[in-house]
Enzyme design. Structure first.
Site, short mmCIF file in Angstrom:
data_model
loop_
_atom_site.label_atom_id
_atom_site.label_comp_id
_atom_site.label_asym_id
_atom_site.label_seq_id
_atom_site.Cartn_x
_atom_site.Cartn_y
_atom_site.Cartn_z
N TYR A 164 -30.79 -30.49 5.66
CA TYR A 164 -32.05 -29.72 5.37
C TYR A 164 -33.27 -30.19 5.59
CZ TYR A 164 -35.16 -26.29 3.78
OH TYR A 164 -36.19 -25.53 3.66
N LYS A 206 -36.37 -30.43 8.72
CA LYS A 206 -37.82 -29.98 8.32
C LYS A 206 -38.55 -31.22 8.72
CE LYS A 206 -37.61 -25.83 6.90
NZ LYS A 206 -38.58 -24.72 7.64
#
Length: 731
Positions: free
Chosen positions: A245, A249
């Protein structure tokens, strides 16, 4: 930092600033690996694989890719993103107008926690808002808001949306989230698809459609692991993030910053910490862990720092970011900003008001994060190989045990931003919704487990049934006031609204402050009381549950078959009852809830209870009264799978506190012998780590009454009345 997108279908590489054709397969990688880029191999994502592996995880919003994601999703739909709190709305919109932010706005992830609140704020400002999300379009329309179901990863769908609905400002809140350090490749590819490819698609489409401003919601995790404890925007991104994750990002944020100024569109990225508020994933996930009994130890040290961001503070930062891109693009364009509450709280301090406000005990012990690091890594490896998601992960340990505080000075100076609400005020505003969220999570989790119900051959019909309600207090712990509320107020209401035959209330009051004699389940919510009543009223369970709820109690109700194995005066430990109804009984009562192990047949389990532990404990322990309640079926939704509830009265609290008195021993050898005998008998039919015992004070409010001209009361146990109903049993 230049980025390239590789179109695997056509076999050519195209800079991100250029228009990219339809993607059947997308590869994303940093163009210059020598820069501070994540160490990540080529990420190959096919659209079909994402739809097959992630399902709704690619949805704009907060799909956690966790086994309990349905809990957060349901709560986001029912609780989060509602009308903005009137107290905070003027602060969020202060000194802002539609002309500053953009009269035509697009919000991706509009059905997510952040997106819905942002849509509400823009609508109040008077902006024309296009709310895009992959989730279904909500029923009902808000003036000035047009909802569209759009997958941000599909270029054609995004182009068509912007062609029919041209906008000035794009707020890109869509994304997928996971707290797993190591995940199966399908989940990691889904994260890359939604967070990286989706962002690149939106950037290219917005630029082609003539949008002037692009505001991206990133995360503070992109810089975790940087140098120093006081982080600001000058610290480079983490070189080796722990999870997919964060890597996704990082890629997406770099793409947004590199697109600044291309085609006349200005961009910036905001880095919030844990976003919280009513219905937010941070609160709902913590409450889910609390209800599951997993909040039994503090993790980390007392001087750890836990950064958070209130939802309304983030919404104001998004609006101010768009405004600065309009009136001062040379200052805000291509910049990143940390957005936090700017308060130094440790996890223990931050979550303590939520725990105590719901009546749970605060953990007394603490575990060092470094002790748990190998455990978390092992769980992640199992999940990576296809096992269950890790209950404890390295990213979570990093957040809970770090000493990193993010500086928001840059946002204060360049954006003119300041936190909208403090942690203390935010928790106070959250208190009104906290119990509602707690009840909703309990209902969702209870729907996943089968409630206990006695087999058909063990059921029977009683014209005057008995109900037992296990009670939890929603108010702050106050034993003295709790007794008044439960005995006086609830007891009076029950006698007023129901035809009560018998009624007694056990309450965890100031006179029963005794530690449980059995192993209390770690992290379990303490039982505040027990309500026993017999009534012929047909809708009694619903009425009792409503009365308890109106007085600030959560409750789980059961229809039971009850019998008094020993009553006051049946042995030498107490004289016959000679006090009036409504007067607290002398001594204390130990209320125990237990489940039936799945390994045992029902009749074997019942025989071990009634003909094993009951006579043995009667011969050893100094009980003055012993009431057995065999659960027949639950009468409230979400009731835990309790199979038996017993009430054991003792002459005094000292008879529970002192092991020699509790086990009826006059010497150490006899104490050991009696403890071993009872432990052996109990473990034959119960899991001692699933037993929950609470010491309370008993008050009998109605002991006898008359129904149809006959006097009724609690039946006395004969020793074989229960087995007489079971197959193969006689007498």
């Amino acid at each position: 930092m230049a980025w390239r997108l590789h179109d695997g279908h056509r076999g050519r590489r195209t800079p991100l600033r250029m228009s990219v054709g339809p993607w059947d397969e997308v590869r994303a990688a940093p163009a210059h690996p020598q820069h501070h880029a994540p160490r990540h191999r080529w990420c190959v994502v096919t659209r079909r694989a994402v739809e097959r592996s992630s399902g709704s995880a690619g949805r704009a919003g907060l799909g956690m890719l966790q086994p309990d994601s349905a809990v957060g999703d349901r709560l986001h739909r029912s609780l989060g993103g509602g009308p903005m709190t009137d107290v905070l709305l003027p602060r969020v919109l202060a000194d802002l107008s539609a002309e500053h932010v953009g009269t035509r706005c697009l919000v991706t992830g509009a059905r997510g926690f952040i997106g819905r609140r942002l849509v509400d704020a823009l609508a109040v400002l008077g902006c024309s808002v296009v709310a895009a999300d992959i989730a279904r379009i909500p029923q009902g329309q808000t003036p000035g808001v047009t909802h569209k179901k759009v997958d941000v990863c599909k270029r054609r769908a995004v182009d068509e949306l912007l062609a029919f609905h041209p906008v000035d400002t794009v707020f890109h809140c869509a994304g997928s989230m996971s707290v797993q350090g190591m995940s199966p490749p399908t989940i990691e590819r889904a994260l890359m698809q939604v967070n990286v490819v989706g962002t690149a698609t939106m950037l290219a489409a917005a630029r082609r459609a003539g949008a002037k401003r692009f505001v991206f919601v990133s995360t503070h995790q992109v810089a975790l692991g940087g140098a120093g404890n006081a982080l600001d925007e000058s610290v480079p991104m983490a070189r080796a993030p722990l999870d997919a994750y964060t890597r996704s990002k990082q890629y997406a944020e770099r793409a947004v910053l590199e697109a600044d100024g291309v085609g006349g569109m200005r961009t910036l990225a905001l880095r919030p910490a844990g976003v919280w508020g009513a219905g937010g994933m941070m609160i709902t996930a913590f409450l889910a862990q609390l209800i599951a009994g997993r909040f039994a130890r503090w993790i980390g040290c007392r001087n750890d720092v836990f950064d958070t961001t209130h939802l309304d503070s983030l919404v104001r930062a998004l609006l101010l970011g768009a405004a600065r891109l309009c009136d001062a693009p040379q200052v805000a364009g291509g910049q990143t900003y940390f957005i936090t509450d700017d308060e130094r709280y440790g996890p223990m301090e931050w979550f303590a008001p939520l725990v105590t406000g719901l009546g749970y005990p605060l953990p007394r012990r603490r575990l060092r994060a470094r002790w748990l690091w190998p455990v978390a890594w092992s769980m992640e490896v199992v999940h990576r190989l296809g096992g269950a998601p890790a209950a404890l992960t390295r990213p979570v340990l990093t957040k809970l045990s770090g000493m990193i505080h993010h500086s928001v000075d840059k946002a204060r100076v360049e954006l003119g931003w300041a936190p909208v609400v403090s942690r203390d005020e935010g928790v106070q505003l959250l208190a009104s919704d906290l119990h509602r969220i707690h009840a909703e999570i309990r209902a969702v989790q209870a729907a996943k487990q089968l409630p206990f119900r006695a087999p058909d051959f063990a059921l029977f019909h009683d014209p005057v049934p008995k109900f037992v309600f296990v009670v939890w207090d929603r108010a702050a712990p106050d034993p003295a006031r709790r007794r008044s509320r439960l005995v006086d107020q609830v007891g009076t209401a029950l006698r007023t609204h129901l035809a009560v035959v018998t009624l007694s209330v056990d309450v965890d009051g100031p006179n029963s402050r005794v530690r449980s004699p059995s192993p209390f389940p770690l992290g379990a919510r303490p039982v505040a009381g027990l309500v026993n009543l017999r009534t012929p009223t047909t809708d009694a369970p619903a009425r009792v549950h409503r009365i308890l709820s109106e007085h600030g109690f959560d409750a789980a109700g059961y229809r039971v078959e009850s019998s008094i194995y020993r009553d006051y005066g049946d042995n030498a430990h107490a004289p016959p009852r000679d006090w009036a109804d409504g007067v607290a009984s002398p001594g204390v009562v130990a209320v125990t809830l237990f489940e039936k192990p799945s390994r045992m047949a029902y009749d074997d389990w019942l025989s071990a209870w009634h003909h094993g532990i009951s006579p043995l404990s009667e011969a050893i322990q100094p009980r003055t009264r012993y009431v057995r309640n065999r659960v027949l079926e639950p009468v409230t939704v979400g009731a835990p799978p309790v199979a038996g509830i017993v009430e054991e009265c003792f002459p005094s609290a000292d008879h529970v506190r002192d092991p020699r008195k509790f086990y009826g021993a006059d010497s150490i050898p006899s104490l050991v012998k009696n403890m071993a005998r009872i432990l052996w008998s109990v473990t034959r039919f119960l899991n001692i780590f699933r037993i929950q015992t609470t010491v309370m004070t008993e008050t009998i409010l109605v002991s006898t009454s008359h129904v149809d001209g006959r006097q009724t009361g609690e039946p006395r146990a004969t020793g074989r009345e229960h087995l007489a109903r079971l197959p193969g049993q006689n007498g």
